[in-house]
Write a protein that holds these residues in place. Sequence first.
Motif, mmCIF file in Angstrom:
data_model
loop_
_atom_site.group_PDB
_atom_site.id
_atom_site.type_symbol
_atom_site.label_atom_id
_atom_site.label_comp_id
_atom_site.label_asym_id
_atom_site.label_seq_id
_atom_site.Cartn_x
_atom_site.Cartn_y
_atom_site.Cartn_z
ATOM 1 N N LYS A 221 0.833 -1.197 0.000
ATOM 2 C CA LYS A 221 0.000 0.000 0.000
ATOM 3 C C LYS A 221 0.874 1.256 0.000
ATOM 4 N N PRO A 222 0.422 2.298 -0.702
ATOM 5 C CA PRO A 222 1.152 3.572 -0.654
ATOM 6 C C PRO A 222 0.786 4.323 0.635
ATOM 7 N N GLY A 223 1.582 5.285 0.998
ATOM 8 C CA GLY A 223 1.238 6.110 2.155
ATOM 9 C C GLY A 223 1.602 5.452 3.484
ATOM 10 N N ARG A 224 0.961 5.892 4.535
ATOM 11 C CA ARG A 224 1.249 5.412 5.886
ATOM 12 C C ARG A 224 0.566 4.065 6.114
ATOM 13 N N LYS A 225 1.328 3.094 6.609
ATOM 14 C CA LYS A 225 0.813 1.732 6.833
ATOM 15 C C LYS A 225 0.934 1.399 8.313
ATOM 16 N N VAL A 226 -0.209 1.055 8.932
ATOM 17 C CA VAL A 226 -0.220 0.905 10.389
ATOM 18 C C VAL A 226 -0.983 -0.357 10.801
ATOM 19 N N ILE A 227 -0.376 -1.139 11.705
ATOM 20 C CA ILE A 227 -1.106 -2.203 12.409
ATOM 21 C C ILE A 227 -1.519 -1.633 13.758
ATOM 22 N N LEU A 228 -2.808 -1.605 14.001
ATOM 23 C CA LEU A 228 -3.340 -1.136 15.278
ATOM 24 C C LEU A 228 -3.874 -2.337 16.045
ATOM 25 N N PHE A 229 -3.491 -2.468 17.314
ATOM 26 C CA PHE A 229 -3.909 -3.652 18.066
ATOM 27 C C PHE A 229 -4.443 -3.281 19.441
ATOM 28 N N ILE A 230 -5.317 -4.159 19.946
ATOM 29 C CA ILE A 230 -5.718 -4.124 21.346
ATOM 30 C C ILE A 230 -5.480 -5.525 21.911
ATOM 31 N N TRP A 231 -5.189 -5.600 23.191
ATOM 32 C CA TRP A 231 -4.942 -6.901 23.812
ATOM 33 C C TRP A 231 -5.161 -6.790 25.307
ATOM 34 N N ALA A 232 -5.556 -7.899 25.920
ATOM 35 C CA ALA A 232 -5.653 -7.988 27.377
ATOM 36 C C ALA A 232 -5.419 -9.434 27.777
ATOM 37 N N GLY A 233 -4.689 -9.616 28.882
ATOM 38 C CA GLY A 233 -4.460 -10.970 29.371
ATOM 39 C C GLY A 233 -3.224 -11.613 28.772
ATOM 40 N N ALA A 234 -3.213 -12.966 28.752
ATOM 41 C CA ALA A 234 -2.042 -13.722 28.310
ATOM 42 C C ALA A 234 -1.797 -13.523 26.815
#
Length: 402
Positions: A221-234
């Motif tokens: 992909k062109p431009g800004r490439k971002v993985i956004l994550f949420i997590w809780a616990g193990a």
Amino acid sequence: MRIHRLVLALAAIACASGLAVAQTKELKIAHISSRAGPLEPFSTQSSRGMKLGFEYATNGTMEVAGRKIVLLDKDDQMKADVGKTLLQSAYKDEGVDIAVGPASSAVALAMIQVARENKKLLIIDMAAAENLTSTKGSKYAFRIGRNSDHDAYSNAFVYGKPGTFIATLAPDYAFGREGMASFKAAMKGKPATFVEEVYAPAGTADFTPYATKLFNALKDKPGRKVILFIWAGAGNPMKVFDLNPQRYGIEMMTIGGTLLMLNAGARPLIGNEAATSYYFRCPKNAINDWMVKEHQKRFNEPPDFFVPNGFMTAQAIVELVKKTNGKTDDTELMIKTLNSIAFDSPKGKVFFKNNQLMQPMYHYEYIENPEWKDTKWKGVDVKCKGEISIEDMNVPTTVLKN
């Protein structure tokens, strides 16, 4: 006649005695949460905050409307059936006036059923799945902490920019799926582009197959490439960095908030920005200053993410019981009263709307702090870039009925 007067006198004494008992009766609050396992640190934070909050809100007396506050700490073991059993026993056998908890959204869903069946008040301090105060909620269940919509709408404020391509990673249970559903809804109308969403089982050790799917979706992909994550616990999604997303120009950032306890492992995130519910440096008000100072004095560290949740829970309960003049046996009155309450908190002015406490969030960036180099946070700190107001987010709420 003399006997009649004696009977009346004894009755008057009994009434006066009963009134005195009512005025000094204990206000029992059960705090049901995960006292061991991966969510234990969160529960400890909230418990500390609640005790500090009651102390602050009662000016150190630990009494409200003539009633002594008694906290009953219980361990749900992060199991829905245990949470249900503990809550049922608290209502029926121990006569608690108000229940608080839990940390897990799955346990919270089970506990809401018990609150509904018993027509008693449950105040959720930490569990964040949006549906707990919407499609799967109840008028008997209130929430103090931010919900996944707050995470979503505040981070849409930060990331909803033109030329940004986003892939998401979350745990495969209520918290993760609800959180990402909220984020997608918040991003509607924003010029950024979604390309992939990936869910991994809670407790995942090897993130390689999930990371590969995310990389393949973003790398061309062109431009800004971002993985956004949420997590809780193990499980630790930061292991994705071991697979070098940077070689594709891919950034990675959490949109689930900042946990001071995890700063040491957040070095790969330095320079990245997002939104959070709380970091001790962000709110600028006297109540937060007091909470930070007292927490530092008692526990030798600043308050972490869930400390204000417990603190605000205590504040809300004290405000509620004040307004009902100590009356806690009329649940309908308590529901109506709680939904009318606004108060100054460590996060500034907050208020209830349809059973959800509405509150600001904070735009932040991970930075290096040389003064913390030799601490357990390994030199990683947070720079607060500004408050994201309640009005900026316009988080949706739902009118709850049974």
